[in-house]
Scaffold this motif. Structure first.
Motif: not given
Length: 601
Positions: A306-307, A46-51, A40-43, A66-75
């Motif tokens: 690789a990932e 990494e979520a941007a990469h995966r999306v 699972t992306p850590r931040d 996945l994007a919705a899960a990180f919508r409110g994560t500070p960054a």
């Protein structure tokens, strides 16, 4: 140019054998599939990469979740912007207007809150221009909507702090040029077309203008837009048929990224996988001129995955790697890569993406003289191309099939494939959607295919097929057939080749006493061939002399076989004199031998 990029060459001690070829261990590592499920992306970055990877793999539902899960994560703002752009790309590809508008609002909000108010204003202007944003508060007017968004007018942009009421921010022309170029590959077209449909020639002009304008507004833009602009320019140059320009831009991208990583190694950059994409460009543009370097760039790109669970990207890179290895003559490495590619292409969900890998596998097996093994992927690729009306892929399949039949001496089947090849090339040449440079290439392919089919039909004694091929060449190459796409001398040469081939076919038919063929028809075709030879374009007299000597030579042989000694001697003398003027000693000796056999006057 090839050696100037710091990132253009892989580590020779670990990736190459003594001959400069990739070693098998490097191939095994690069061709290994990713371990799934991925962590699972850590931040947010990494979520941007995966999306972005999920969108490219056309797994849009997973990307949205996945994007919705990180919508409110500070960054940081740059990371948040990378995630939103990946989400917006998916919304464009799925034609999700609601998601597109919501994401556009969030992008403007991130830019404004991050202190990049001028870029926010420019972004709103571009979004409104492209129809990617329609929602505006009722208090907005037509004239001040863009500046209001940049200064906090939308509720999504947060409360108005630290500025006077009514303050407005406007975007400079230079900033608008840069933002338009940054957004052009992910926004819908002006006509409502989905993303990725930008005319590459217009894209090149727009990207060059943006790079020229960038120094004046660099401080107003979040992140580092130069590498993205140069990558898009490299891809656009490649699409316009400028591999040298694309190579230069891709190497500059890799140099810039390498310098950034050396200066700030603690920062994780490249949310759009710019380096991977640059290596992919180089794997394609260097494939013909520097195949070994192309292979190593493909390996570099694969090493960064690789990932990454993105089958279209992975399979596309392996296809480029295989083609480069074949061009470099790396037989063992190409065989290993072909086996992995034949297996991995099954992971592609969209059938049309499988055509290229299947044709590459078939080509490798043909070069390895495994002709029977080549037919299975070749026929699968042909079937998919036919079902999806992919004429370009069907053309390549027929080209490859004709080569296999020629190598296995199956001449009737080779003739059939050459006729198919000419048909596909004609379709593409007449398609208005085919760019002019490619139309010229398709016309040349059609004429060459007909010429080869004519020769094969001659060998098989199929007069009807010779007539058909000659007529098709005449229709395409005739001077009154519209604006020519090939030089006049090349079209003339194809017409002469067709007339001479038909003259020879009629002569052979007369020898076999075929029904409907007589001496008068033979003489008519000979005269027509000589008349066309006489219409030689300026500067090509030597070529015309060669054709005339050849026709006289064949005519002399034909007359001699029919017992017309006097006429055969005259034709043989003309042929001998023509060969002598051309300095063709071997042909002169053959004509002299015929004259000796025919006797003196």
């Amino acid at each position: 140019m090839i050696d100037s990029g710091a990132s253009s060459l892989p580590d020779s001690g670990q990736r190459r054998d003594q001959a400069g070829l990739p070693n098998l261990e490097a191939l095994r590592v690069a061709l290994r599939p990713p371990g799934v499920p991925l962590p699972t992306p850590r931040d947010v970055l990494e979520a941007a990469h995966r999306v972005s990877d999920l969108v490219h793999a056309e797994r849009y539902r997973e990307a949205r979740a996945l994007a919705a899960a990180f919508r409110g994560t500070p960054a940081p703002s740059a990371d948040r912007l990378a995630l939103l752009r990946a989400v917006r790309h998916g919304a464009v590809l799925t034609d999700d207007a609601e998601q597109l508008e919501r994401t556009a609002t969030d992008i403007v909000s991130v830019l404004h809150r991050g202190g990049h108010r001028e870029q926010a204003a420019a972004t709103v202007t571009v979004l409104l221009e492209r129809g990617a944003w329609h929602g505006r508060p009722a208090s907005w007017t037509r004239d001040d909507s863009a500046t209001s968004a940049a200064s906090g007018g939308d509720r999504a942009l947060g409360p108005r702090r630290g500025r006077r009421r009514g303050e407005q921010v406007t975007a400079s022309p230079e900033l608008l040029v840069v933002v338009r170029a940054l957004e052009q590959t992910t926004l819908p077209g002006a006509d409502g077309a989905r993303g990725g449909t930008v005319d590459p020639r217009r894209a090149v002009a727009r990207l060059r203008s943006a790079l020229s304008a960038l120094p004046a507004v660099r401080q107003q833009i979040l992140g580092d837009p130069e590498t993205a602009l140069r990558l898009h320019l490299a891809q656009a140059l490649e699409a316009t048929g400028d591999p040298e320009g694309a190579t230069t831009q891709a190497l500059d991208v890799l140099d810039t990224i390498a310098q950034q990583e050396a200066d700030t190694p603690q920062l994780r950059r490249d949310p759009q996988r710019t380096a991977t994409a640059a290596h992919a460009v180089l794997a394609r543009t260097l494939a013909l001129t520097h195949p070994l370097e192309a292979a190593h760039h493909a390996l570099e790109a694969l090493g960064a995955l690789a990932e990454v669970d993105d089958p279209p990207l992975r399979v596309g890179l392996i296809t480029q790697l295989l083609q480069a290895l074949m061009a470099a003559g790396a037989t063992e490495q190409a065989s290993f890569t072909s086996g992995r590619l034949a297996s991995l292409q099954r992971t592609l969900q969209r059938e049309t993406l499988r055509i290229g890998p299947l044709l590459a596998v078939a080509a490798q097996r043909m070069h390895a003289e495994r002709y029977e093994a080549a037919w299975a992927p070749l026929e699968r690729a042909r079937r998919i191309a036919r079902e999806h009306r992919d004429h370009r892929s069907a053309l390549e399949a027929s080209r490859l099939a004709a080569s296999i039949h020629e190598r296995t001496a199956d001449h009737p089947a080779a003739l059939t494939e050459l006729r198919r090849l000419a048909h596909e090339a004609r379709w593409l040449a007449d398609d208005l959607a085919t760019p002019a440079p490619e139309r010229a290439e398709m016309v040349a392919t059609q004429l060459s295919a007909h010429a080869l089919a004519l020769r094969r039909a001659l060998d098989l004694g199929r007069t009807a097929n010779v007539r058909e091929a000659a007529a098709a060449i005449e229709r395409r190459a005739r001077p009154e057939g519209g604006r020519p796409l090939l030089p006049a001398e090349q079209l003339w040469d194809h017409r002469v080749d067709a007339r001479v081939g038909l003259f020879i076919a009629i002569g052979e038919a007369l020898r076999r006493e075929e029904e409907g063929v007589d001496a008068a028809a033979y003489e008519q075709h000979r005269r027509e061939a000589m008349q066309l030879i006489g219409q030689v374009p300026a500067g090509h007299d030597e070529r015309a002399l060669s054709w005339a000597a050849y026709v006289d030579d064949r005519h002399a042989q034909m007359l001699a076989d029919r017992g017309e000694t006097r006429s055969a001697r005259r034709a043989a003398r003309r042929a001998r004199d023509g060969w002598a003027r051309l300095g063709r000693d071997e042909d002169v000796e053959r004509a002299e031998a015929l004259l000796s056999r025919l006797g003196a006057d």
